[in-house]
Design an enzyme around this catalytic site. Structure first.
Site: not given
Ligand code: NAI
Length: 246
Positions: A154, A187
């Site tokens: 990651y 987050i």
């Molecule tokens: P989440 O798991 O709640 O949502 C992820 C989203 O990406 C979902 O809508 C899912 O359907 C979509 N997704 C995942 N793989 C996919 C694929 N192969 N094709 C299409 N859609 C796909 O994640 P979250 O927390 O909202 O994260 C969003 C972004 O923020 C990510 O890139 C994550 O790495 C980044 N991030 C999140 C943090 C956190 O603390 N939640 C911290 C730092 C970065």
């Protein structure tokens, strides 16, 4: 006739941070394409946004499937005659100590978090270059800046996004297309919900602002970068992390 509104494409727009970004950009008068894998969840997003008076549509796509992702974006450009804003938000984790990490867990994370951003931006950039206006915003992570035990895959994908952001920003700067990276800290979303309470408490101690972030904290920064007010910001990594990585 091209859409009169600015058109934004947000990957992972069905939940968490991406869902909040869809809402913020639609609230800023953009037509937003929310892209994710689950058609049913996307339908709910579209219905909620429509009832708020916003203009949002869904694209069902697996961003790890490069040809499908490119085709989805090219279809949006053809349909609306423009694509102004791309937010590469979707991402996954496959955490584990690196000595025991399987190749597949490394490759899947790189394909979903890093390669997809390259594929999507390549498909989107032509329309932005033609318009002499564009915004590409990559969602990184503090893990890509300071590293994190258990996340070599990651962290590598998110650090890769930083290099991609800066190189792409240099290539596109002459056309007034900006490319930036927003690096969230911890987050509250489905991604972090799964972490055990002990880990959450430890992380909280590392956050100077003494709270976990909300998806709307990230969406506000993305909406700023996507707007006219950020025209002079490019190639930057902006941590939105409660001070965690300073
Ligand atoms: P989440 O798991 O709640 O949502 C992820 C989203 O990406 C979902 O809508 C899912 O359907 C979509 N997704 C995942 N793989 C996919 C694929 N192969 N094709 C299409 N859609 C796909 O994640 P979250 O927390 O909202 O994260 C969003 C972004 O923020 C990510 O890139 C994550 O790495 C980044 N991030 C999140 C943090 C956190 O603390 N939640 C911290 C730092 C970065």
């Amino acid at each position: 006739m091209p859409n009169e509104k600015r058109v934004a494409y947000v990957t992972g727009g069905s939940r968490g941070i991406g869902r909040a970004i869809v809402h913020a950009l639609a609230g800023a008068n953009c037509h937003v394409v929310a892209a994710a894998r689950n058609a049913q969840t996307l339908e709910v997003v579209v219905a909620e946004e429509k009832s708020a008076g916003h203009s949002v549509e869904a694209q069902t796509v697996d961003i790890a499937n490069a040809p499908a992702l490119a085709a989805s974006i090219e279809g949006v450009v053809a349909q609306h005659g423009r694509l102004d804003i791309l937010v590469n938000n979707a991402g996954i984790t496959r955490d584990g100590l690196f000595l025991r990490m399987e190749d597949k867990d490394f490759d899947d994370v790189i394909a979903t978090n890093l390669k997809s951003a390259f594929v999507a931006a390549r498909a989107a950039a032509r329309s932005m270059i033609r318009a002499r206006w564009g915004r590409i915003i990559n969602i990184g992570s503090v893990s890509g800046i300071i590293g994190n035990a258990g996340q070599v895959n990651y962290s590598a994908s998110k650090a890769g996004l930083i290099g991609l952001t800066k190189s792409m920003a240099r290539e596109l700067s002459g056309k007034q297309v900006t490319v930036n990276c927003v690096a969230p800290g911890f987050i509250t979303t489905d991604m972090t919900e799964v972490l055990p309470p002990m880990i959450r408490e430890k992380v909280l101690e590392l956050i100077p602002l003494k709270r976990f972030g909300e998806p709307s904290d990230i969406a506000a920064m993305v909406a700023f970068l996507a707007g006219d007010a950020a025209a002079y910001v490019t190639g930057q990594v902006i941590a939105v992390d409660g001070g965690m990585s300073m």
